[in-house]
Design a protein around this motif. Structure first.
Motif, PDB file in Angstrom:
ATOM      1  N   GLY A 173     -32.255  19.212  30.761  1.00  0.00           N
ATOM      2  CA  GLY A 173     -31.537  20.468  30.966  1.00  0.00           C
ATOM      3  C   GLY A 173     -30.082  20.228  31.309  1.00  0.00           C
ATOM      4  O   GLY A 173     -29.176  20.865  30.756  1.00  0.00           O
ATOM      5  N   GLY A 174     -29.841  19.303  32.220  1.00  0.00           N
ATOM      6  CA  GLY A 174     -28.462  18.966  32.575  1.00  0.00           C
ATOM      7  C   GLY A 174     -27.691  18.385  31.410  1.00  0.00           C
ATOM      8  O   GLY A 174     -26.502  18.682  31.217  1.00  0.00           O
ATOM      9  N   ASN A 175     -28.385  17.575  30.600  1.00  0.00           N
ATOM     10  CA  ASN A 175     -27.713  16.987  29.434  1.00  0.00           C
ATOM     11  C   ASN A 175     -27.305  18.053  28.417  1.00  0.00           C
ATOM     12  O   ASN A 175     -26.234  17.964  27.817  1.00  0.00           O
ATOM     13  N   LEU A 176     -28.170  19.045  28.218  1.00  0.00           N
ATOM     14  CA  LEU A 176     -27.825  20.126  27.287  1.00  0.00           C
ATOM     15  C   LEU A 176     -26.579  20.869  27.771  1.00  0.00           C
ATOM     16  O   LEU A 176     -25.682  21.189  26.985  1.00  0.00           O
ATOM     17  N   GLY A 177     -26.524  21.135  29.069  1.00  0.00           N
ATOM     18  CA  GLY A 177     -25.345  21.793  29.627  1.00  0.00           C
ATOM     19  C   GLY A 177     -24.100  20.932  29.505  1.00  0.00           C
ATOM     20  O   GLY A 177     -23.004  21.436  29.211  1.00  0.00           O
ATOM     21  N   ALA A 178     -24.252  19.623  29.732  1.00  0.00           N
ATOM     22  CA  ALA A 178     -23.105  18.718  29.624  1.00  0.00           C
ATOM     23  C   ALA A 178     -22.587  18.653  28.189  1.00  0.00           C
ATOM     24  O   ALA A 178     -21.366  18.608  27.955  1.00  0.00           O
ATOM     25  N   ILE A 179     -23.507  18.654  27.226  1.00  0.00           N
ATOM     26  CA  ILE A 179     -23.092  18.631  25.814  1.00  0.00           C
ATOM     27  C   ILE A 179     -22.268  19.876  25.485  1.00  0.00           C
ATOM     28  O   ILE A 179     -21.183  19.781  24.904  1.00  0.00           O
ATOM     29  N   LEU A 180     -22.784  21.036  25.879  1.00  0.00           N
ATOM     30  CA  LEU A 180     -22.066  22.278  25.563  1.00  0.00           C
ATOM     31  C   LEU A 180     -20.733  22.350  26.304  1.00  0.00           C
ATOM     32  O   LEU A 180     -19.720  22.759  25.727  1.00  0.00           O
ATOM     33  N   SER A 181     -20.719  21.942  27.572  1.00  0.00           N
ATOM     34  CA  SER A 181     -19.467  21.954  28.326  1.00  0.00           C
ATOM     35  C   SER A 181     -18.422  21.055  27.673  1.00  0.00           C
ATOM     36  O   SER A 181     -17.243  21.421  27.586  1.00  0.00           O
ATOM     37  N   SER A 182     -18.847  19.888  27.229  1.00  0.00           N
ATOM     38  CA  SER A 182     -17.914  18.967  26.568  1.00  0.00           C
ATOM     39  C   SER A 182     -17.364  19.575  25.284  1.00  0.00           C
ATOM     40  O   SER A 182     -16.168  19.461  24.988  1.00  0.00           O
ATOM     41  N   ARG A 183     -18.232  20.211  24.533  1.00  0.00           N
ATOM     42  CA  ARG A 183     -17.778  20.823  23.278  1.00  0.00           C
ATOM     43  C   ARG A 183     -16.809  21.976  23.546  1.00  0.00           C
ATOM     44  O   ARG A 183     -15.804  22.133  22.860  1.00  0.00           O
ATOM     45  N   LEU A 184     -17.114  22.787  24.570  1.00  0.00           N
ATOM     46  CA  LEU A 184     -16.207  23.887  24.912  1.00  0.00           C
ATOM     47  C   LEU A 184     -14.867  23.354  25.412  1.00  0.00           C
ATOM     48  O   LEU A 184     -13.805  23.887  25.056  1.00  0.00           O
ATOM     49  N   SER A 185     -14.898  22.312  26.234  1.00  0.00           N
ATOM     50  CA  SER A 185     -13.649  21.720  26.731  1.00  0.00           C
ATOM     51  C   SER A 185     -12.820  21.157  25.581  1.00  0.00           C
ATOM     52  O   SER A 185     -11.597  21.324  25.549  1.00  0.00           O
ATOM     53  N   SER A 186     -13.489  20.500  24.647  1.00  0.00           N
ATOM     54  CA  SER A 186     -12.768  19.953  23.493  1.00  0.00           C
ATOM     55  C   SER A 186     -12.122  21.075  22.681  1.00  0.00           C
ATOM     56  O   SER A 186     -10.971  20.945  22.234  1.00  0.00           O
ATOM     57  N   ARG A 187     -12.843  22.171  22.496  1.00  0.00           N
ATOM     58  CA  ARG A 187     -12.271  23.307  21.762  1.00  0.00           C
ATOM     59  C   ARG A 187     -11.064  23.888  22.498  1.00  0.00           C
ATOM     60  O   ARG A 187     -10.091  24.295  21.876  1.00  0.00           O
ATOM     61  N   LEU A 188     -11.129  23.907  23.833  1.00  0.00           N
ATOM     62  CA  LEU A 188      -9.977  24.387  24.594  1.00  0.00           C
ATOM     63  C   LEU A 188      -8.770  23.480  24.401  1.00  0.00           C
ATOM     64  O   LEU A 188      -7.649  23.937  24.181  1.00  0.00           O
ATOM     65  N   HIS A 189      -8.995  22.166  24.508  1.00  0.00           N
ATOM     66  CA  HIS A 189      -7.890  21.223  24.364  1.00  0.00           C
ATOM     67  C   HIS A 189      -7.303  21.250  22.952  1.00  0.00           C
ATOM     68  O   HIS A 189      -6.113  21.001  22.766  1.00  0.00           O
ATOM     69  N   LEU A 190      -8.152  21.555  21.974  1.00  0.00           N
ATOM     70  CA  LEU A 190      -7.664  21.638  20.593  1.00  0.00           C
ATOM     71  C   LEU A 190      -7.015  22.986  20.300  1.00  0.00           C
ATOM     72  O   LEU A 190      -6.418  23.178  19.241  1.00  0.00           O
ATOM     73  N   GLY A 191      -7.169  23.925  21.217  1.00  0.00           N
ATOM     74  CA  GLY A 191      -6.563  25.244  21.048  1.00  0.00           C
ATOM     75  C   GLY A 191      -7.321  26.144  20.085  1.00  0.00           C
ATOM     76  O   GLY A 191      -6.757  27.091  19.546  1.00  0.00           O
ATOM     77  N   VAL A 192      -8.615  25.868  19.863  1.00  0.00           N
ATOM     78  CA  VAL A 192      -9.397  26.683  18.929  1.00  0.00           C
ATOM     79  C   VAL A 192     -10.432  27.554  19.635  1.00  0.00           C
ATOM     80  O   VAL A 192     -11.143  28.307  18.986  1.00  0.00           O
ATOM     81  N   ALA A 193     -10.531  27.467  20.987  1.00  0.00           N
ATOM     82  CA  ALA A 193     -11.482  28.296  21.718  1.00  0.00           C
ATOM     83  C   ALA A 193     -10.829  29.635  22.054  1.00  0.00           C
ATOM     84  O   ALA A 193      -9.680  29.679  22.494  1.00  0.00           O
TER      85      ALA A 193
END
Length: 192
Positions: free
Chosen positions: A62-82
Motif C-alpha cells: 500500500g505504501g509503495n503504491l502511494g510512493a509510486i503515484l506521489s513520485s509521478r505527480l512530483s515529476s509532472r509538477l517539476h516538468l510543468g505538465v501537472a
C-alpha cells in the motif's frame, strides 16, 4: 501553473532537514497506531496464521503504491505538465494504473499466501484470502491515491518541494490505514 516560491526550483540539505524533522516526529507517533492495532489483533493472527504472513506485504505494498503515484505527480509538477484539473487525462491514467497494479499485486499476495499456508499447514480458503486481500488492498489503494494527491497538492500550494514531503507522509499514513483496514476486513470476513 501558479508560482509557488523558490522551493520547487531549489535543493538544499538544510531546507530538507528543517522541513522533514518535525514531520518525521509527528509521523512516528502516528505510526505507533499501526503497532498498537497489530498488538490488539494478536489473537486473530494466532488463530489464522496465514494472515500474519500477509500483514507486512499488505502494508508495504500500500505504501509503495502511494510512493509510486506521489513520485509521478512530483515529476509532472517539476516538468510543468501537472494541472490538478479533473479533466487532465494524464492524472486519471495514473490513478487507473495504480488501481490496476493494486488488483494485480494483491491477487498475487492472496494466492502466494494461500500456497504458503498449505505448505505450512495453516491454510484458509483461497476465496476467503482473495476477498480479504482485494477488499483491503483496493481500499488501501484508494487511500494511497487520495493521500498522494492531497500531500502533493498541499506541498505545492505551500511552496514546499513535493519530493521532500510527499513520500514520507503517504507511506506512513497508508501504513496506518493499511493495518486498520486489513485487520478490520479480516475480523468481519472471518467472524472473529
Amino acid at each position: 501553473m501558479p508560482s509557488t516560491g523558490d522551493s520547487l526550483g531549489s535543493w538544499s540539505a538544510r531546507s530538507i532537514v528543517v522541513t522533514m524533522f518535525p514531520l518525521l516526529i509527528v509521523l512516528s507517533i502516528i505510526v505507533l497506531a499501526a503497532g498498537i492495532t497489530l498488538d490488539r489483533a494478536e489473537a486473530l493472527l494466532e488463530q489464522y496464521r496465514v494472515l500474519a504472513i500477509m500483514v507486512p506485504t499488505m502494508v508495504g505494498l500500500g505504501g509503495n503504491l502511494g510512493a509510486i503515484l506521489s513520485s509521478r505527480l512530483s515529476s509532472r509538477l517539476h516538468l510543468g505538465v501537472a494541472t490538478f484539473d479533473v479533466r487532465d487525462t494524464g492524472l486519471w491514467a495514473n490513478v487507473a494504473a495504480i488501481l490496476a497494479l493494486a488488483v494485480t499485486v494483491f491477487t498475487v499476495l492472496a494466492i502466494g499466501s494461500y500456497l504458503l499456508g498449505l505448505v505450512l499447514g495453516f491454510g484458509v480458503a483461497l476465496s476467503t484470502l482473495l476477498f480479504i486481500a482485494l477488499v483491503s488492498g483496493l481500499s488501501i489503494a484508494v487511500i494511497a491515491v487520495v493521500c498522494s494527491f492531497g500531500a502533493t497538492y498541499a506541498s505545492y500550494r505551500l511552496g514546499i518541494d513535493p519530493d521532500d514531503l510527499t513520500i514520507p507522509i503517504v507511506t506512513n499514513v497508508v501504513d496506518v490505514f493499511g493495518m486498520l483496514i486489513f485487520v478490520g476486513v479480516s475480523w468481519v470476513v472471518l467472524g472473529f
